[in-house]
Write a protein that holds these residues in place. Structure first.
Motif, PDB file in Angstrom:
ATOM      1  N   ALA A   1     -25.458 -51.241  23.042  1.00  0.00           N
ATOM      2  CA  ALA A   1     -25.542 -52.620  23.541  1.00  0.00           C
ATOM      3  C   ALA A   1     -24.277 -53.399  23.185  1.00  0.00           C
ATOM      4  N   GLU A   2     -23.762 -53.209  21.961  1.00  0.00           N
ATOM      5  CA  GLU A   2     -22.517 -53.865  21.559  1.00  0.00           C
ATOM      6  C   GLU A   2     -21.353 -53.380  22.422  1.00  0.00           C
TER       7      GLU A   2
ATOM      8  N   LYS B   1     -21.474 -52.005  25.435  1.00  0.00           N
ATOM      9  CA  LYS B   1     -21.656 -52.450  26.823  1.00  0.00           C
ATOM     10  C   LYS B   1     -21.266 -53.920  26.977  1.00  0.00           C
ATOM     11  N   ALA B   2     -21.681 -54.756  26.031  1.00  0.00           N
ATOM     12  CA  ALA B   2     -21.325 -56.174  26.090  1.00  0.00           C
ATOM     13  C   ALA B   2     -19.811 -56.355  26.026  1.00  0.00           C
ATOM     14  N   LEU B   3     -19.155 -55.574  25.183  1.00  0.00           N
ATOM     15  CA  LEU B   3     -17.699 -55.649  25.077  1.00  0.00           C
ATOM     16  C   LEU B   3     -17.038 -55.158  26.363  1.00  0.00           C
TER      17      LEU B   3
ATOM     18  N   GLU C   1     -18.049 -55.331  29.335  1.00  0.00           N
ATOM     19  CA  GLU C   1     -18.198 -56.332  30.403  1.00  0.00           C
ATOM     20  C   GLU C   1     -17.114 -57.401  30.330  1.00  0.00           C
ATOM     21  N   THR C   2     -16.506 -57.588  29.165  1.00  0.00           N
ATOM     22  CA  THR C   2     -15.491 -58.629  28.994  1.00  0.00           C
ATOM     23  C   THR C   2     -14.073 -58.110  29.162  1.00  0.00           C
TER      24      THR C   2
ATOM     25  N   SER D   1     -14.682 -55.098  35.739  1.00  0.00           N
ATOM     26  CA  SER D   1     -14.665 -54.814  34.310  1.00  0.00           C
ATOM     27  C   SER D   1     -14.630 -53.300  34.138  1.00  0.00           C
TER      28      SER D   1
ATOM     29  N   ARG E   1     -13.574 -47.036  28.351  1.00  0.00           N
ATOM     30  CA  ARG E   1     -14.979 -47.029  27.917  1.00  0.00           C
ATOM     31  C   ARG E   1     -15.170 -46.050  26.768  1.00  0.00           C
TER      32      ARG E   1
ATOM     33  N   PRO F   1     -17.106 -55.172  17.405  1.00  0.00           N
ATOM     34  CA  PRO F   1     -16.586 -55.391  18.761  1.00  0.00           C
ATOM     35  C   PRO F   1     -15.365 -56.309  18.803  1.00  0.00           C
TER      36      PRO F   1
ATOM     37  N   ARG G   1     -11.872 -55.239  20.493  1.00  0.00           N
ATOM     38  CA  ARG G   1     -11.275 -56.088  21.533  1.00  0.00           C
ATOM     39  C   ARG G   1      -9.838 -56.451  21.172  1.00  0.00           C
TER      40      ARG G   1
END
Length: 134
Positions: free
Chosen positions: A38-39, A41-43, A45-46, A56, A69, A82, A86
């Motif tokens: 989940a962490e 995937k959220a990253l 997306e940005t 993305s 990825r 994350p 980033r």
């Protein structure tokens, strides 16, 4: 002659941008830990795909996005936060990799232009309303 050769090399490079190598194992495979996935995937997306530019890395099918990825998942699985992943990607690929570039002299027009356009729109609307009332 040099320009023609340079353009030919650019076109040939773009034609071979996708690799014939198999994708990284983590490019299309989720992490075993749902919280870490989940962490990741959220990253993802940005982060902007550097090949597609409008997608993305989570949505892109480009080889480069798959590799990015995989890098995100590897680092998240290794325990990195994350925000640090980033920052590492920004250091590696530049501010363009993020949809939310930091404020600097280079990116100032991106941040100021919407505010300036909004202000101009308010001024125009105000003048139009004043004319109608008079």
């Amino acid at each position: 002659m040099r320009r023609g050769l340079f353009c030919l090399l650019l076109i040939a490079g773009a034609a071979h941008a996708d690799s014939s190598l198999p994708p990284s194992p983590l490019a299309y495979t989720q992490l075993a830990d749902p919280a870490q996935e989940a962490e990741a995937k959220a990253l993802m997306e940005t982060l902007r795909c550097l090949v597609c530019q409008g997608q993305s890395i989570a949505d892109s099918d480009a080889d480069m996005a798959g590799e990015m990825r995989a890098l995100v998942r590897q680092r998240i699985a290794a325990g990195e936060r994350p925000a640090r992943v980033r920052q590492w990607l920004i250091e590696r690929y530049g501010d363009y990799v993020t949809y939310d570039p930091p404020f600097s002299w280079v990116t100032a027009p991106l941040w100021i232009a919407p505010l300036a356009l909004l202000g101009i729109g308010v001024l125009i609307a105000r003048r139009l309303f004043r004319r109608r009332q008079a």
